[in-house]
Scaffold this motif. Sequence first.
Motif, PDB file in Angstrom:
ATOM      1  N   CYS A 299      52.351  45.628  33.033  1.00 19.45           N
ATOM      2  CA  CYS A 299      52.729  44.490  33.889  1.00 19.45           C
ATOM      3  C   CYS A 299      54.251  44.452  34.012  1.00 19.45           C
ATOM      4  CB  CYS A 299      52.291  43.161  33.302  1.00 19.45           C
ATOM      5  SG  CYS A 299      50.605  43.042  32.700  1.00 19.45           S
TER       6      CYS A 299
ATOM      7  N   CYS B   8      56.299  46.557  36.674  1.00 17.61           N
ATOM      8  CA  CYS B   8      56.439  46.075  38.060  1.00 17.61           C
ATOM      9  C   CYS B   8      57.046  44.673  38.103  1.00 17.61           C
ATOM     10  CB  CYS B   8      55.085  46.071  38.759  1.00 17.61           C
ATOM     11  SG  CYS B   8      54.351  47.706  38.907  1.00 17.61           S
ATOM     12  N   HIS B   9      56.709  43.858  37.103  1.00 13.48           N
ATOM     13  CA  HIS B   9      57.305  42.515  37.013  1.00 13.48           C
ATOM     14  C   HIS B   9      58.373  42.610  35.924  1.00 13.48           C
ATOM     15  CE1 HIS B   9      54.158  41.013  39.627  1.00 13.48           C
ATOM     16  NE2 HIS B   9      53.280  41.643  38.885  1.00 13.48           N
TER      17      HIS B   9
ATOM     18  N   ARG C 286      52.375  46.432  48.697  1.00 11.99           N
ATOM     19  CA  ARG C 286      53.078  45.142  48.735  1.00 11.99           C
ATOM     20  C   ARG C 286      54.198  45.129  47.710  1.00 11.99           C
ATOM     21  NH1 ARG C 286      48.646  41.061  50.036  1.00 11.99           N
ATOM     22  NH2 ARG C 286      48.283  41.558  52.233  1.00 11.99           N
TER      23      ARG C 286
ATOM     24  N   ASN D 110      51.585  28.156  40.631  1.00 11.13           N
ATOM     25  CA  ASN D 110      51.052  28.639  41.915  1.00 11.13           C
ATOM     26  C   ASN D 110      49.672  28.034  42.179  1.00 11.13           C
ATOM     27  OD1 ASN D 110      53.243  30.298  42.210  1.00 11.13           O
ATOM     28  ND2 ASN D 110      52.170  32.209  41.816  1.00 11.13           N
TER      29      ASN D 110
ATOM     30  N   PHE E 239      48.963  35.969  44.620  1.00 10.77           N
ATOM     31  CA  PHE E 239      49.167  37.050  45.596  1.00 10.77           C
ATOM     32  C   PHE E 239      49.719  36.502  46.913  1.00 10.77           C
ATOM     33  CE2 PHE E 239      45.640  39.121  43.060  1.00 10.77           C
ATOM     34  CZ  PHE E 239      46.459  40.058  42.444  1.00 10.77           C
ATOM     35  N   TRP E 240      50.320  37.413  47.681  1.00 11.24           N
ATOM     36  CA  TRP E 240      50.945  37.031  48.950  1.00 11.24           C
ATOM     37  C   TRP E 240      49.920  36.462  49.927  1.00 11.24           C
ATOM     38  CZ3 TRP E 240      56.059  36.786  49.901  1.00 11.24           C
ATOM     39  CH2 TRP E 240      56.938  37.523  49.105  1.00 11.24           C
TER      40      TRP E 240
ATOM     41  N   ARG F   2      44.610  35.619  47.599  1.00 14.22           N
ATOM     42  CA  ARG F   2      43.212  36.027  47.439  1.00 14.22           C
ATOM     43  C   ARG F   2      42.643  35.712  46.060  1.00 14.22           C
ATOM     44  NH1 ARG F   2      46.176  40.758  47.575  1.00 14.22           N
ATOM     45  NH2 ARG F   2      46.060  42.047  45.701  1.00 14.22           N
TER      46      ARG F   2
ATOM     47  N   GLN G 195      43.449  36.547  38.232  1.00 21.11           N
ATOM     48  CA  GLN G 195      44.405  37.578  38.637  1.00 21.11           C
ATOM     49  C   GLN G 195      44.631  38.600  37.516  1.00 21.11           C
ATOM     50  OE1 GLN G 195      47.684  38.420  37.638  1.00 21.11           O
ATOM     51  NE2 GLN G 195      47.743  39.934  39.272  1.00 21.11           N
TER      52      GLN G 195
ATOM     53  N   GLU H 210      47.570  50.505  40.502  1.00 18.24           N
ATOM     54  CA  GLU H 210      48.260  49.817  39.404  1.00 18.24           C
ATOM     55  C   GLU H 210      47.926  50.563  38.098  1.00 18.24           C
ATOM     56  OE1 GLU H 210      49.292  45.509  40.991  1.00 18.24           O
ATOM     57  OE2 GLU H 210      47.145  45.702  40.715  1.00 18.24           O
TER      58      GLU H 210
ATOM     59  N   ILE I 169      46.730  36.805  28.642  1.00 18.30           N
ATOM     60  CA  ILE I 169      47.795  37.144  29.600  1.00 18.30           C
ATOM     61  C   ILE I 169      48.236  35.883  30.343  1.00 18.30           C
ATOM     62  CG2 ILE I 169      48.356  38.380  31.732  1.00 18.30           C
ATOM     63  CD1 ILE I 169      46.681  40.644  30.849  1.00 18.30           C
TER      64      ILE I 169
ATOM     65  N   LYS J   9      51.918  33.809  52.017  1.00 15.61           N
ATOM     66  CA  LYS J   9      52.230  32.631  51.197  1.00 15.61           C
ATOM     67  C   LYS J   9      53.746  32.451  51.111  1.00 15.61           C
ATOM     68  CE  LYS J   9      51.747  32.750  46.660  1.00 15.61           C
ATOM     69  NZ  LYS J   9      51.017  33.011  45.399  1.00 15.61           N
TER      70      LYS J   9
END
Length: 382
Positions: A69, A72-73, A96, A107, A111-112, A115, A122, A132, A176, A298
């Motif tokens: 994770c 990417c983050h 994306r 949130n 996701f953008w 979904r 998630q 991923e 998580i 979003k």
Amino acid sequence: MRTSRWIIFAFFYCFSSSHAFGHDQNSSSNLPLGLPNTASIKGLNSNLVALGKRIFFDNSLSADKQVSCAGCHDPSHAFADPNPLSRGAFGQKGERHAPSILNSAFNTSQFWDGRSDSLEDQGLQPFTTSKEYGLRDVDELLQRLKASDGYQRLFRNAFPEKKRGEITASGVSKSISAFERTLLSGNSKFDRYTYGNESDALTASQMHGLGIFKGLGKCSGCHLIESNHALFTDGKFHNSSIGMERLAERLPAAVEAVLAAHARDEAAIGKLVLSSSDIAALGRFVVTNDPKDIGQFKTPSLRNVAITGPYMHDGSVSTLEEAVDLETYQRTDASGRPIILTPVERLELLDFLTTLTGSDTAALRHNIAAARSATTSLRRPY
Ligand code: HEC
Ligand code: HEC
């Protein structure tokens, strides 16, 4: 006076042994200024958070043992990806841009295209997505966790009611998401000015910029500022011209492909989105199959926006200047009334956006080294 209190808090925060990673999860009094006081971020179990943190940083769980994770983050990039599009296992490029997950606890959807409706839902998806982690299925993830020293104990601590330290998929997603709920960032100059009565926290130029953000620029219509907190997002989906012009004549084929797929569950929609850049550009439509949602994304939060670039759902905008110019120009079209900023006003708006960087974002970064070394103490099968 407030400044010295903050320094004392920061000192305590960095050296206290009780914090799990980010925000102290056992008390609400330390909630960063400017964030909503939401029940879900309170009373988190620190053993659950510790397990989630391990998983978050652990590369050995991915198919090529290179992806986590945190890859990417990226914690040193305010938990966003410094690359326009993220790369998953075996270097596969996604469709994306990976947004910052600071404050993702608030949130209303993930996701953008929204979904996924919760962090819990998630949290499992990246493992079985080929672009991923690239694992075959959730069972493969559980096998990897079982084969790794340390996880049994962490699961036993996190879920004491399961005496044998059973390793389960729901345990993974719960831990998580508990960890993500500690990744809070507020207490920016903007917060201290707006919610902390620190009238000198912003310069004159930044105050003008805030005025433009709320007034002339109409930015706060979607990037919301409330009376006692600000998330800088309405959680809703809006038209974005970004990516659509590239799609042009291929639009009908992409729409057809989505309708033919009839994807219903969130994981299946995720796979569909990642199957091509054309489909990824359709935004919210892939979830609702409603034509009015084509190209809607979003509203992203603008907290830490000065340090989370590149921008937009496809990472196609590399600087904050370009992003603001595009937003000014594009939102002008949407409202029908032109927003015309003088060069000075444009600079003031940009100057204001730099005040949204949380002072706790840096503190979170300081904890990375500790988190990384904790992770490498796990046996890695490579
Ligand atoms: C290969 C890169 C990659 C990896 C690995 C990855 N993510 Fe992401 N993440 C992304 C991308 C790209 C998006 C946006 C995807 C979209 O909107 O379709 C995203 C979106 C998210 C979101 C939604 C944020 C929002 O504001 O909507 C959360 C939460 C998240 N990821 C958490 C995680 C967690 C937890 C892990 C590890 C289990 C993880 N990610 C692993 C790339 C990655
Ligand atoms: C109608 C709602 C709406 C308004 C009004 C609006 N935005 Fe946005 N903003 C969005 C959406 C939606 C996106 C994401 C678009 C995408 O990725 O395709 C976005 C993206 C951004 C981004 C990129 C953030 C990131 O992390 O990628 C910035 C910066 C931004 N907006 C600033 C502004 C400014 C400054 C204004 C005022 C001039 C403004 N916005 C007005 C909805 C809005």
